[in-house]
Design an enzyme around this catalytic site. Sequence first.
Site, PDB file in Angstrom:
ATOM      1  N   CYS A  52     -26.834  70.363  90.906  1.00 28.65           N
ATOM      2  CA  CYS A  52     -26.057  71.185  89.953  1.00 28.65           C
ATOM      3  C   CYS A  52     -25.963  72.617  90.468  1.00 28.65           C
ATOM      4  CB  CYS A  52     -26.744  71.175  88.593  1.00 28.65           C
ATOM      5  SG  CYS A  52     -26.085  72.395  87.450  1.00 28.65           S
ATOM      6  N   CYS A  55     -28.046  75.119  87.941  1.00 33.68           N
ATOM      7  CA  CYS A  55     -29.486  75.063  87.675  1.00 33.68           C
ATOM      8  C   CYS A  55     -30.204  76.221  88.383  1.00 33.68           C
ATOM      9  CB  CYS A  55     -30.047  73.716  88.134  1.00 33.68           C
ATOM     10  SG  CYS A  55     -29.890  72.396  86.895  1.00 33.68           S
ATOM     11  N   ASP A  78     -17.040  81.904  91.208  1.00 32.18           N
ATOM     12  CA  ASP A  78     -16.698  81.736  92.625  1.00 32.18           C
ATOM     13  C   ASP A  78     -15.228  81.374  92.819  1.00 32.18           C
ATOM     14  OD1 ASP A  78     -19.376  82.225  93.547  1.00 32.18           O
ATOM     15  OD2 ASP A  78     -19.922  80.230  92.835  1.00 32.18           O
ATOM     16  N   HIS A 117     -30.843  71.729  82.311  1.00 39.03           N
ATOM     17  CA  HIS A 117     -29.557  71.105  82.621  1.00 39.03           C
ATOM     18  C   HIS A 117     -29.050  70.239  81.465  1.00 39.03           C
ATOM     19  CE1 HIS A 117     -26.569  69.534  85.431  1.00 39.03           C
ATOM     20  NE2 HIS A 117     -26.882  68.303  85.090  1.00 39.03           N
ATOM     21  N   ASN A 164     -15.995  75.881  77.504  1.00 43.52           N
ATOM     22  CA  ASN A 164     -15.422  74.543  77.496  1.00 43.52           C
ATOM     23  C   ASN A 164     -16.584  73.573  77.559  1.00 43.52           C
ATOM     24  OD1 ASN A 164     -12.680  75.313  77.592  1.00 43.52           O
ATOM     25  ND2 ASN A 164     -12.816  75.638  79.799  1.00 43.52           N
ATOM     26  N   SER A 172     -16.398  70.651  84.085  1.00 43.64           N
ATOM     27  CA  SER A 172     -16.773  69.804  85.210  1.00 43.64           C
ATOM     28  C   SER A 172     -18.284  69.757  85.432  1.00 43.64           C
ATOM     29  CB  SER A 172     -16.055  70.273  86.476  1.00 43.64           C
ATOM     30  OG  SER A 172     -16.279  71.642  86.686  1.00 43.64           O
ATOM     31  N   HIS A 175     -24.173  71.238  82.629  1.00 45.01           N
ATOM     32  CA  HIS A 175     -25.156  72.314  82.441  1.00 45.01           C
ATOM     33  C   HIS A 175     -24.592  73.293  81.400  1.00 45.01           C
ATOM     34  CE1 HIS A 175     -28.727  74.493  84.110  1.00 45.01           C
ATOM     35  NE2 HIS A 175     -28.217  75.355  83.251  1.00 45.01           N
ATOM     36  N   HIS A 177     -23.108  76.121  79.744  1.00 49.25           N
ATOM     37  CA  HIS A 177     -22.592  77.394  80.260  1.00 49.25           C
ATOM     38  C   HIS A 177     -21.272  77.756  79.604  1.00 49.25           C
ATOM     39  CE1 HIS A 177     -20.080  74.639  82.612  1.00 49.25           C
ATOM     40  NE2 HIS A 177     -19.296  75.665  82.930  1.00 49.25           N
ATOM     41  N   GLN A 179     -17.910  80.980  79.854  1.00 48.98           N
ATOM     42  CA  GLN A 179     -17.207  81.846  80.791  1.00 48.98           C
ATOM     43  C   GLN A 179     -16.775  83.131  80.099  1.00 48.98           C
ATOM     44  OE1 GLN A 179     -14.423  80.095  83.582  1.00 48.98           O
ATOM     45  NE2 GLN A 179     -14.801  78.047  82.768  1.00 48.98           N
ATOM     46  N   HIS A 311     -12.672  85.968  69.531  1.00 51.57           N
ATOM     47  CA  HIS A 311     -11.614  86.990  69.476  1.00 51.57           C
ATOM     48  C   HIS A 311     -12.198  88.257  68.879  1.00 51.57           C
ATOM     49  CE1 HIS A 311      -8.228  83.791  69.627  1.00 51.57           C
ATOM     50  NE2 HIS A 311      -8.446  84.306  70.807  1.00 51.57           N
ATOM     51  N   HIS A 349     -13.540  80.800  67.217  1.00 50.01           N
ATOM     52  CA  HIS A 349     -12.825  79.535  67.011  1.00 50.01           C
ATOM     53  C   HIS A 349     -13.534  78.408  67.756  1.00 50.01           C
ATOM     54  CE1 HIS A 349      -9.109  81.459  65.489  1.00 50.01           C
ATOM     55  NE2 HIS A 349      -9.231  82.355  66.453  1.00 50.01           N
ATOM     56  N   GLU A 368       4.044  67.561  69.099  1.00 51.85           N
ATOM     57  CA  GLU A 368       3.272  68.796  68.983  1.00 51.85           C
ATOM     58  C   GLU A 368       3.713  69.824  70.020  1.00 51.85           C
ATOM     59  OE1 GLU A 368       2.179  65.719  68.956  1.00 51.85           O
ATOM     60  OE2 GLU A 368       0.896  65.437  67.204  1.00 51.85           O
TER      61      GLU A 368
HETATM   62  O1  LIG Z   1       3.136  58.244  67.599  1.00 48.84           O
HETATM   63  P1  LIG Z   1       2.082  57.713  68.533  1.00 48.84           P
HETATM   64  O2  LIG Z   1       2.654  57.290  69.860  1.00 48.84           O
HETATM   65  O3  LIG Z   1       1.232  56.639  67.916  1.00 48.84           O
HETATM   66  O4  LIG Z   1       1.082  58.954  68.823  1.00 48.84           O
HETATM   67  C1  LIG Z   1       1.219  59.887  69.839  1.00 48.84           C
HETATM   68  O5  LIG Z   1       2.340  60.745  69.659  1.00 48.84           O
HETATM   69  C2  LIG Z   1       2.328  61.560  68.472  1.00 48.84           C
HETATM   70  C3  LIG Z   1       3.540  62.482  68.519  1.00 48.84           C
HETATM   71  O6  LIG Z   1       3.527  63.366  69.629  1.00 48.84           O
HETATM   72  C4  LIG Z   1       1.027  62.366  68.365  1.00 48.84           C
HETATM   73  O7  LIG Z   1       0.983  62.995  67.107  1.00 48.84           O
HETATM   74  C5  LIG Z   1      -0.204  61.471  68.543  1.00 48.84           C
HETATM   75  O8  LIG Z   1      -1.361  62.281  68.560  1.00 48.84           O
HETATM   76  C6  LIG Z   1      -0.067  60.701  69.854  1.00 48.84           C
HETATM   77  O9  LIG Z   1      -1.191  59.871  70.041  1.00 48.84           O
HETATM   78  O1  LIG Z   2     -13.063  77.287  85.066  1.00 54.63           O
HETATM   79  P1  LIG Z   2     -13.308  75.821  85.120  1.00 54.63           P
HETATM   80  O2  LIG Z   2     -14.435  75.379  84.226  1.00 54.63           O
HETATM   81  O3  LIG Z   2     -13.464  75.303  86.534  1.00 54.63           O
HETATM   82  O4  LIG Z   2     -11.967  75.129  84.563  1.00 54.63           O
HETATM   83  C1  LIG Z   2     -11.689  74.819  83.224  1.00 54.63           C
HETATM   84  O5  LIG Z   2     -11.527  75.976  82.405  1.00 54.63           O
HETATM   85  C2  LIG Z   2     -10.445  76.842  82.747  1.00 54.63           C
HETATM   86  C3  LIG Z   2     -10.360  77.946  81.730  1.00 54.63           C
HETATM   87  O6  LIG Z   2     -10.102  77.459  80.423  1.00 54.63           O
HETATM   88  C4  LIG Z   2      -9.120  76.083  82.843  1.00 54.63           C
HETATM   89  O7  LIG Z   2      -8.126  76.938  83.379  1.00 54.63           O
HETATM   90  C5  LIG Z   2      -9.240  74.849  83.728  1.00 54.63           C
HETATM   91  O8  LIG Z   2      -8.028  74.106  83.678  1.00 54.63           O
HETATM   92  C6  LIG Z   2     -10.419  73.987  83.230  1.00 54.63           C
HETATM   93  O9  LIG Z   2     -10.563  72.835  84.023  1.00 54.63           O
END
Ligand SMILES: O=P(O)(O)O[C@H]1O[C@H](CO)[C@@H](O)[C@H](O)[C@H]1O
Ligand SMILES: O=P(O)(O)O[C@H]1O[C@H](CO)[C@@H](O)[C@H](O)[C@H]1O
Lengths: 399, 399
Positions: A52, A55, A78, A117, A164, A172, A175, A177, A179, A311, A349, A368
């Site tokens: 890792c 770690c 990095d 970890h 995340n 990925s 551990h 963490h 950002q 925020h 959030h 959406e």
């Molecule tokens: O309507 P479906 O194919 O069952 O569902 C999919 O499309 C919808 C419309 O973008 C979304 O709200 C669902 O989250 C997605 O799983």
């Molecule tokens: O920075 P990481 O952990 O490598 O990457 C992750 O977080 C970032 C910030 O939200 C995103 O841009 C990447 O798509 C996601 O994989």
Amino acid sequence: KPAFDPSEHPHRRYNPLTRSFVLCSPHRTKRPWQGAQESPQTTQLPAYDEKCYLCPGNDRATGGKNDRYESTFFFENDYAALMPLDVEQSSDADSHPLLRMEPARGRCYVICFHPSHNLTLAQLSTAPYTAATHIVPIIRAWQDLYLRIPAENPFVKYVQIFENKGSAMGCSNPHPHGQVWSLDYIPEEPAKELESQKAWALDAANAEERISLGVRDDKGRPSLLLTIAKLELTSKDRPRVICANDDFVAIVPFWAVWPFEVLVLPAKRQIPAISDLSSDEAASLAQILGEVACRLDNVFQCSFPYSMGIHQRPVAASASASSASAGACNHGHGHGDDDSWDYAQLHIHFYPPLLRSASVRKFLVGFEMMAEPQRDLTAEQAAKRIRDCDTTHYLAKLA
Amino acid sequence: KPAFDPSEHPHRRYNPLTRSFVLCSPHRTKRPWQGAQESPQTTQLPAYDEKCYLCPGNDRATGGKNDRYESTFFFENDYAALMPLDVEQSSDADSHPLLRMEPARGRCYVICFHPSHNLTLAQLSTAPYTAATHIVPIIRAWQDLYLRIPAENPFVKYVQIFENKGSAMGCSNPHPHGQVWSLDYIPEEPAKELESQKAWALDAANAEERISLGVRDDKGRPSLLLTIAKLELTSKDRPRVICANDDFVAIVPFWAVWPFEVLVLPAKRQIPAISDLSSDEAASLAQILGEVACRLDNVFQCSFPYSMGIHQRPVAASASASSASAGACNHGHGHGDDDSWDYAQLHIHFYPPLLRSASVRKFLVGFEMMAEPQRDLTAEQAAKRIRDCDTTHYLAKLA
Ligand SMILES: O=P(O)(O)O[C@H]1O[C@H](CO)[C@@H](O)[C@H](O)[C@H]1O
Ligand SMILES: O=P(O)(O)O[C@H]1O[C@H](CO)[C@@H](O)[C@H](O)[C@H]1O
């Protein structure tokens, strides 16, 4: 005509913080699911993993080496998305107002939350761990970076702290963490929220009796987020409240998009930024963040993936800011104007993607992306699910 | 100071259609990936699957039965997110302006694109199939529903046509199909775009020489999307153009968020809605949609997941609309006002999530959710990758 019942009938709800709508289709939870399955974290991880890159004492991908840290530890990312490099923008004769771009500067940090970890924020508030000993240091690290980055990099204007968690959220490395990305401009989301908070304060001034519940910030201005905290805490049966302590309240916001979305708000006073917390408030925040994460894990008895983010107030000191950030006007929006900064209220959030189980998530896709966010269960139904969960982590019970 | 080089240095780009920014970090493609792997569709599917609820003649989950269709086939969604039910909203004394909701009405349809279970839009334009015979009927079905739904349901104001393809985009059935959701309001995204198109037309009128390239719609108003089409088609080396035909152009928009995002635009004239296409234009649109989908599949030699959607003119006839949709003002935004409808230009968005390979996608998570969208490769780099691909589908070559 049947009477409108929001727990049964499709409806739209309004988000006053981003001034946008979400479509809610509560009857749709009956839909069967035959699509993608997520892979929840099921295997037990070791407390230390020699491979890792987070770690203590280990080597990182690009040659750096981690301290043998015992609490929290941060280092510059990095593979940072932003760099402090100052570049010269040529006045390109070819450029057209429909093809506008501008250089962006910043620095990105990674914060390890704990040397182990195999722990997460969710476990750090349950015995044998305590929020006071194990989450407060994370808040101290956030405060340190929030103050240190702009002090060392005067061009910095906004500090975005986030986590995340889980591979479903693009993380990925398990551990624990988070950002911190800092920028020389105020990005879209906080800019929008600052403008909404300002607009509310100015609007509300004109119709105080009706809408502000008399909740004002320390400068006497009606406060959007303090008003929401009070509305939720004083509502009958508190249908959207998950938990509260002396200084904060955690709710599923009325306008939640993600199924189990959570918003943590100051309950008592205007707290513009993480650096403005008193020691007691820092302890309260640690407690409620730990409790929220723990309850989420208990909903489906899995390590609940999410993106979490803070925020708060932009960082450039107002005097130097006006010159250091004169470029703001070039961003073209009027969003995040300096005079909106004063209305900033710290809030956190949580956007967790799971919907039905540890392996079935909500997809915010076609409709959406093209039209507007859509959710299935109501905010009140989600809040009840989270509220009904235990505050002892399911893994601690197994142990 | 080094000179700003957008193919090397972090920068922000402006999206004039949504009036928002995206952060672009081109140096970040060097980052290694240890996170989640997608599961691309690798097994060969049968042309007919007796368990598929979309195959011709099969039973559906809720008791309906599909026609033995030979081209396209549509039916009302068995688990619709919207319902035509008209409900009575009580004037709730408890309701506060910070907790606003309103009933939403609509109908949702599913369109099967082709009787074969194992084909996709990407394959329908390559021999033995042709766009003229196999994609034009899909466009005819879209036109039919765009006109039929509001005619049968006078409360309908907007028709959102879209397709989710691939399990990575929440699609639960590989049978080629799309959806049509209709609503009694104009949702967030199209409302924003209508307002931007209107604002551009009014702005541009004041500074025509500089910004409009003289591109005007049929009523003599400067057109945002016609201007972008012309800008891209006349730019030196056409760095963001993927392909073009007599009536349409496909580009990676300058402000793309998704790695291989594509925007299909009318190249010659204002076409407000899918029902306004001439027969020749319908054939051109079928050709370019098939070519875009085929090229995307060829980028990583896999069935490239995406969400695709059509933005176009709202549907209520202007006279009846003003009364039928008087509720629009209650949505509080001024977004999607009736007088913005006249500026609508049909266009099609493709949002494909893959980034590095058939199994590694881009996650729009922490920073992107909390701050603003961020991408790694530039729009120009993505356009070149797609442009360098063949227009014969990789599976047709294997056959
Ligand atoms: O309507 P479906 O194919 O069952 O569902 C999919 O499309 C919808 C419309 O973008 C979304 O709200 C669902 O989250 C997605 O799983
Ligand atoms: O920075 P990481 O952990 O490598 O990457 C992750 O977080 C970032 C910030 O939200 C995103 O841009 C990447 O798509 C996601 O994989």
